[in-house]
Design an enzyme around this catalytic site. Structure first.
Site, mmCIF file in Angstrom:
data_model
loop_
_atom_site.group_PDB
_atom_site.id
_atom_site.type_symbol
_atom_site.label_atom_id
_atom_site.label_comp_id
_atom_site.label_asym_id
_atom_site.label_seq_id
_atom_site.Cartn_x
_atom_site.Cartn_y
_atom_site.Cartn_z
ATOM 1 N N GLU A 5 22.609 -37.170 -26.644
ATOM 2 C CA GLU A 5 22.102 -37.564 -27.964
ATOM 3 C C GLU A 5 21.558 -36.344 -28.721
ATOM 4 O O GLU A 5 21.953 -36.070 -29.848
ATOM 5 C CB GLU A 5 20.990 -38.599 -27.774
ATOM 6 C CG GLU A 5 20.347 -39.059 -29.078
ATOM 7 C CD GLU A 5 19.165 -39.977 -28.825
ATOM 8 O OE1 GLU A 5 18.785 -40.713 -29.752
ATOM 9 O OE2 GLU A 5 18.592 -39.950 -27.709
ATOM 10 N N ASP A 25 13.734 -36.104 -35.094
ATOM 11 C CA ASP A 25 13.147 -37.432 -34.928
ATOM 12 C C ASP A 25 12.455 -37.911 -36.196
ATOM 13 O O ASP A 25 12.496 -39.099 -36.528
ATOM 14 C CB ASP A 25 12.123 -37.419 -33.794
ATOM 15 C CG ASP A 25 12.760 -37.376 -32.413
ATOM 16 O OD1 ASP A 25 13.957 -37.704 -32.304
ATOM 17 O OD2 ASP A 25 12.052 -37.022 -31.461
#
Length: 431
Positions: free
Chosen positions: A327, A363
């Site tokens: 990821e 993020d």
């Protein structure tokens, strides 16, 4: 953490076991199948039953949708710093994804006919926002902002309630700031089922987006076809390539940041160029670990779901990284190598270039969505983008002259495929 050498005979087998560990868990698949079936048949009553069972929240059907007053209270509860953070992240994500929108087009083909594409937003989407042990406020922005950029007219959000039946105020405030007002207090498998099939209180959607735990991802996999699915963004993953220039303090901190999510199914991959580098990173982990709040979550992932792979050079590091398709992929390597390695790393969800670029930037604030493929699906899927909220329709327009140009080719194909009615549907226009 498990340590293996790139040249070990069983190296690939060990890595494959970790990558696909959730997909091979039959108990997850069976549980998901049972809950989805119940929701499809019994609607609200099943949703409420599993909400009490899994989230310890006892609700009535009338409680499922968040009311206007709850949004207002949540926004008012934000500190100035929190509101600024949400708005700053939203601006970065919105700006990034506006640049990715495709434009409709039309041109002449070889016959002189007009061909092209037009793009339309999907009419109704469902966004899943994980709750669990931590409220993922950023996940709201990383999905809702893209839907808004794409112009989706109807957006519904499902997120697990707390045991008191409410939604975390920061999460709810972020949803409101993103401009979404249809929110349901339902999480897990039952949320995916409700959005896929529709219930008395939750209207069906056309496509479901958002990350989740292993059960949520399996639920998305099972309802695909009933509705569209964005990708399979499961528990967090990070792969760090650390060569001899890597700072062990930075590397240790970045590994633990992704291990702390809390599901216990996070996956950590550390590719190092020597055992000496690995030992330094391990020492830093132990030094930093004691000062962190979620020490038990982090230690569990480091012990059970972390693999360190010792390689000899860039070629081996790139090869193993492309096989893992992580990821997040961090490059803690010499600056002179970053561009070349980036060009050759072809399966990562997001590449974070250089020791000053921790995953946390992706993020929260950098701009690209942090909703990324996990569990090996990076081999065939990409990170979420605004175009995923659009439908593409091709257009074709012939006139008599361009039709004449296509006549012989169509006739030849009709004969090859023994479909004379196909050919006749063109030639009849010249009778």
């Amino acid at each position: 953490m498990l340590t293996i050498n790139y040249k070990d005979a069983d190296a690939i087998e060990c890595i494959q076991k970790l990558i696909y560990s959730d997909a091979r868990d039959d108990s997850i698949g069976n549980t998901v199948r049972e809950v989805l079936s119940d929701v499809s048949i019994n609607g609200d009553s099943a949703v409420l039953k599993y909400t009490e069972k899994f989230d310890s929240a006892k609700l009535q059907a009338s409680d499922l949708r968040v009311e206007k007053a709850e949004f207002e209270k949540a926004v008012n509860s934000l500190s100035a710093e929190e509101k600024t953070a949400i708005e700053s992240s939203l601006a970065s994500v919105t700006d990034f994804h506006k640049k990715t929108l495709p434009k409709s087009w039309s041109e002449k083909n070889s016959h002189g006919a007009n061909v092209g594409e037009v793009f339309h937003p999907i009419q109704r989407v469902g966004l899943y926002v994980p709750g669990g042990s931590v409220p993922l406020v950023s996940s709201v922005i990383m999905t809702a902002a893209l839907a808004k950029v794409a112009g989706v007219p109807s957006i519904a959000i499902a997120t697990p309630p707390q045991s008191n039946g409410g939604i975390n105020s920061s999460l709810l405030a972020a949803i409101s700031i993103c401009g979404v007002d249809e929110v349901y207090k339902v999480g897990g498998i039952q949320a995916i089922g409700a959005m896929a099939y529709g219930t008395e209180s939750i209207p069906k959607v056309n496509k479901i987006f958002g990350p989740g735990n292993a059960f949520v991802i399996e639920a998305k996999r099972q309802v695909f076809g009933q509705v569209g699915i964005d990708l399979l963004p499961g528990p967090s993953e990070v792969l760090v390539i650390a060569d001899e220039t890597a700072n062990p303090k930075y590397t240790a901190a970045d590994l633990m940041a992704q291990a702390e999510h809390g599901s216990g199914k996070e996956k950590i991959y550390l590719v190092v160029y020597s055992n000496e580098i690995l030992d330094e990173i391990k020492k830093e982990i132990e030094l930093q670990l004691e000062s962190l709040d979620r020490i038990d979550c982090i230690r569990k992932v480091l012990e059970k779901s972390t693999i360190a792979i010792v390689v000899e050079n860039d070629e081996q590091a790139i090869d193993i990284s492309n096989q893992i398709a992580a990821e997040h992929l961090e490059l803690h390597v010499a600056d002179s190598k970053i561009d070349d390695m980036t060009a050759r790393l072809t399966t990562a969800g997001c590449i974070l270039q250089g020791s000053q670029t921790p995953t946390v930037l992706g993020d929260f604030v950098a701009g690209p969505s942090h909703t990324l493929p996990t569990g090996g699906s990076g081999h065939f899927l990409s990170g979420l983008q605004a175009t995923d909220f659009l439908r593409r329709t091709s257009t074709i327009r012939y006139d008599s002259e361009s039709l004449q140009q296509a006549k012989d080719v169509v006739g030849a194909f009709s004969k090859m495929e023994s479909l004379d009615a196909h050919g006749r549907s063109l030639t009849v226009r010249f009778d």
